[in-house]
Design an enzyme around this catalytic site. Structure first.
Site, PDB file in Angstrom:
ATOM      1  N   CYS A 192     -13.112 -27.116  39.252  1.00  0.00           N
ATOM      2  CA  CYS A 192     -14.462 -26.625  39.116  1.00  0.00           C
ATOM      3  C   CYS A 192     -15.439 -27.631  39.731  1.00  0.00           C
ATOM      4  O   CYS A 192     -15.420 -28.801  39.387  1.00  0.00           O
ATOM      5  CB  CYS A 192     -14.681 -26.479  37.618  1.00  0.00           C
ATOM      6  SG  CYS A 192     -16.319 -26.461  37.027  1.00  0.00           S
ATOM      7  N   LEU A 250     -24.472 -16.795  34.553  1.00  0.00           N
ATOM      8  CA  LEU A 250     -24.081 -17.914  35.408  1.00  0.00           C
ATOM      9  C   LEU A 250     -23.418 -17.362  36.657  1.00  0.00           C
ATOM     10  O   LEU A 250     -22.388 -16.694  36.574  1.00  0.00           O
ATOM     11  CB  LEU A 250     -23.112 -18.836  34.661  1.00  0.00           C
ATOM     12  CG  LEU A 250     -23.678 -19.563  33.447  1.00  0.00           C
ATOM     13  CD1 LEU A 250     -22.652 -20.516  32.856  1.00  0.00           C
ATOM     14  CD2 LEU A 250     -24.928 -20.333  33.837  1.00  0.00           C
ATOM     15  N   VAL A 251     -24.027 -17.615  37.799  1.00  0.00           N
ATOM     16  CA  VAL A 251     -23.516 -17.053  39.047  1.00  0.00           C
ATOM     17  C   VAL A 251     -23.174 -18.166  40.025  1.00  0.00           C
ATOM     18  O   VAL A 251     -23.900 -19.150  40.151  1.00  0.00           O
ATOM     19  CB  VAL A 251     -24.526 -16.069  39.684  1.00  0.00           C
ATOM     20  CG1 VAL A 251     -24.570 -14.767  38.917  1.00  0.00           C
ATOM     21  CG2 VAL A 251     -25.896 -16.699  39.748  1.00  0.00           C
ATOM     22  N   ILE A 270     -25.709 -23.322  39.026  1.00  0.00           N
ATOM     23  CA  ILE A 270     -25.694 -24.742  38.647  1.00  0.00           C
ATOM     24  C   ILE A 270     -25.249 -25.557  39.851  1.00  0.00           C
ATOM     25  O   ILE A 270     -24.189 -25.315  40.424  1.00  0.00           O
ATOM     26  CB  ILE A 270     -24.725 -25.008  37.467  1.00  0.00           C
ATOM     27  CG1 ILE A 270     -25.056 -24.108  36.274  1.00  0.00           C
ATOM     28  CG2 ILE A 270     -24.774 -26.484  37.075  1.00  0.00           C
ATOM     29  CD1 ILE A 270     -24.030 -24.174  35.152  1.00  0.00           C
ATOM     30  N   CYS A 314     -15.401 -29.399  31.993  1.00  0.00           N
ATOM     31  CA  CYS A 314     -16.567 -28.822  32.644  1.00  0.00           C
ATOM     32  C   CYS A 314     -17.080 -27.621  31.851  1.00  0.00           C
ATOM     33  O   CYS A 314     -18.275 -27.484  31.616  1.00  0.00           O
ATOM     34  CB  CYS A 314     -16.193 -28.419  34.064  1.00  0.00           C
ATOM     35  SG  CYS A 314     -17.553 -27.654  34.920  1.00  0.00           S
TER      36      CYS A 314
HETATM   37  N1  ATP Z   1     -22.061 -23.296  40.480  1.00  0.00           N
HETATM   38  C1  ATP Z   1     -22.066 -22.447  39.464  1.00  0.00           C
HETATM   39  N2  ATP Z   1     -23.239 -22.095  38.903  1.00  0.00           N
HETATM   40  C2  ATP Z   1     -23.306 -21.221  37.859  1.00  0.00           C
HETATM   41  N3  ATP Z   1     -22.218 -20.645  37.333  1.00  0.00           N
HETATM   42  C3  ATP Z   1     -21.011 -20.961  37.839  1.00  0.00           C
HETATM   43  C4  ATP Z   1     -20.868 -21.871  38.933  1.00  0.00           C
HETATM   44  N4  ATP Z   1     -19.541 -21.979  39.215  1.00  0.00           N
HETATM   45  C5  ATP Z   1     -18.898 -21.163  38.354  1.00  0.00           C
HETATM   46  N5  ATP Z   1     -19.770 -20.550  37.519  1.00  0.00           N
HETATM   47  C6  ATP Z   1     -19.479 -19.585  36.436  1.00  0.00           C
HETATM   48  O1  ATP Z   1     -18.191 -19.818  35.898  1.00  0.00           O
HETATM   49  C7  ATP Z   1     -17.364 -18.677  36.127  1.00  0.00           C
HETATM   50  C8  ATP Z   1     -15.948 -19.100  36.385  1.00  0.00           C
HETATM   51  O2  ATP Z   1     -15.935 -19.982  37.461  1.00  0.00           O
HETATM   52  P1  ATP Z   1     -14.638 -20.211  38.323  1.00  0.00           P
HETATM   53  O3  ATP Z   1     -14.932 -21.322  39.261  1.00  0.00           O
HETATM   54  O4  ATP Z   1     -13.482 -20.290  37.430  1.00  0.00           O
HETATM   55  O5  ATP Z   1     -14.474 -18.829  39.031  1.00  0.00           O
HETATM   56  P2  ATP Z   1     -14.796 -18.339  40.444  1.00  0.00           P
HETATM   57  O6  ATP Z   1     -13.558 -17.856  41.058  1.00  0.00           O
HETATM   58  O7  ATP Z   1     -15.652 -19.323  41.174  1.00  0.00           O
HETATM   59  O8  ATP Z   1     -15.651 -17.068  39.993  1.00  0.00           O
HETATM   60  P3  ATP Z   1     -16.665 -16.359  40.873  1.00  0.00           P
HETATM   61  O9  ATP Z   1     -15.861 -15.355  41.653  1.00  0.00           O
HETATM   62  O10 ATP Z   1     -17.677 -15.769  39.979  1.00  0.00           O
HETATM   63  O11 ATP Z   1     -17.206 -17.461  41.715  1.00  0.00           O
HETATM   64  C9  ATP Z   1     -18.008 -17.949  37.287  1.00  0.00           C
HETATM   65  O12 ATP Z   1     -17.661 -16.591  37.316  1.00  0.00           O
HETATM   66  C10 ATP Z   1     -19.474 -18.164  36.977  1.00  0.00           C
HETATM   67  O13 ATP Z   1     -19.918 -17.283  35.955  1.00  0.00           O
END
Ligand code: ATP
Length: 358
Positions: A192, A6-7, A32, A96
């Site tokens: 989120c 998940l990126v 996503i 979420c």
């Molecule tokens: N839009 C998205 N689509 C897919 N995966 C997501 C998305 N947003 C967050 N994630 C997944 O959830 C994890 C944690 O999200 P969070 O928002 O807490 O961290 P973040 O600071 O945005 O992390 P990152 O530096 O990877 O963006 C992310 O590292 C990623 O693996």
């Protein structure tokens, strides 16, 4: 191994991809999409996609952009608005993770993979009973297990946290050395998927405004007005617009749209030691037996690096759980989750919703 990563376009999940490739894995990248209702998206969305596309080319990974917009609005937003309306303090991030990132994602796409990797600061650990437990990250400041306190054993057993053993500074260093385009990108803040919009604007859009009294708890005196109890949370210090502070929100009357506040730095009214819990959820079961209660635990009643210590008790007849903190806790807000850890602050065992006094 068949891995879905998940990126988000952020640095943490980009380093996840890098580390998986280093290990010889060939992950499929998933972004996503949620977007805001009505306006179809937010301004950083295109930048996110650009970065993830760049990553997929650099590492030769398949990349899919998927939408869980409808699911997010039907489940997470509905829960959030419903909680706020009832005067409770919701946690959309926890919902979420449980329902979207590891719920609907798994149902539609994750099911075809052996593992799902994310950039959460968290780990998994095999317990003495051979069960897989969610466990805290090496970086105690960044640890995100609080937000994962509602996920279940099946989800934990399928998750990979490839940066859970790193400090944030090490993650940034890897990103800089690898010349990832987002190496210096700011961390996402706030909720989120909703992080980019102002929480109060969001609430206002759904619940509007309605003036009500701010009353000093100790004296019963009206000392100001607010625009709706739904904009205020127990324990809140800022945004009350009152002079002669500090003022803290200590309670609400949702029927009469009243906010109660208390003045001073360390007034007793802001603190409590007992947190009655509803719907206690253990992620992978517990490392103790029924007759061990009350058990000594560490816990968090909000996402902070610090843990509180106390005991978790279970009522013999009703089965209801309560946390008894060793030291007074500021701003115990019903609706918020209390996440329970073992005494060593290593295993994240589960969570319950803080409820009003029983
Ligand atoms: N839009 C998205 N689509 C897919 N995966 C997501 C998305 N947003 C967050 N994630 C997944 O959830 C994890 C944690 O999200 P969070 O928002 O807490 O961290 P973040 O600071 O945005 O992390 P990152 O530096 O990877 O963006 C992310 O590292 C990623 O693996």
């Amino acid at each position: 191994m068949n891995i879905a990563a998940l990126v988000s376009g952020g640095v943490d999940s980009a380093v996840v991809v890098h580390r998986l490739k280093e290990r010889g894995e060939d992950p499929t990248l998933f972004y996503i999409r949620i977007g805001m209702e009505g306006d179809g998206g937010d301004c950083s969305f295109e930048e996110d996609i650009e970065i993830v596309t760049w990553l997929s080319h650099k590492y030769g990974c398949r990349f899919e952009e998927v939408s869980l917009h409808k699911e997010y609005w039907e489940h997470v937003i509905e829960y959030t608005i419903d909680s706020v309306k009832r005067g409770l303090t919701p946690n959309p991030d926890m919902m979420c993770n449980k329902l979207i990132k590891f719920g609907f994602f798994e149902k539609y796409w994750g099911k075809d993979f052996d593992k799902i990797a994310t950039g959460h600061y968290a780990n998994t650990t095999i317990g003495p009973d051979n069960r897989i437990y969610l466990s805290t990250a090496a970086d105690k400041q960044k640890d995100q297990t609080y937000f994962l306190g509602q996920i279940n054993a099946l989800q934990v057993s399928k998750l990979l946290f490839p940066i859970g053993d790193l400090q944030k500074s090490e993650v940034r260093q890897i990103a800089i050395e690898t010349k990832l385009p987002n190496a210096r990108r700011r961390d996402s803040q706030g909720i989120c998927f909703l992080g980019k919009i102002n929480y109060n604007d969001f609430i206002k859009r759904y619940l509007g405004e309605k003036k009500g009294a701010i009353i000093e708890l100790e004296t019963g005196r009206k000392i100001g007005e607010h625009n709706g109890f739904w904009f205020h949370t127990i324990g809140q210090r800022k945004g009350l617009g009152l002079s002669g502070g500090p003022w803290y929100v200590t309670g609400k009357n949702t029927d009469e749209n009243i906010i109660y506040v208390s003045n001073g730095y360390e007034t007793e009214k802001q603190y409590g030691k007992v947190l009655p819990l509803d719907g206690m959820h253990f992620i992978s079961g517990t490392p103790w037996n029924e007759h061990d209660y009350p058990v000594e635990v560490a816990f968090k009643n909000r996402h902070t690096p610090e843990f509180s210590r106390g005991t978790l008790s279970r009522h013999e007849l009703t089965g209801a759980y309560s946390l008894h903190s060793e030291s007074p806790i500021q701003g115990i807000a019903p609706g918020q989750f209390a996440v329970i850890y073992d005494r060593e602050q290593r295993l994240c065992l589960g969570s319950g919703v803080i409820t009003t006094e029983r």
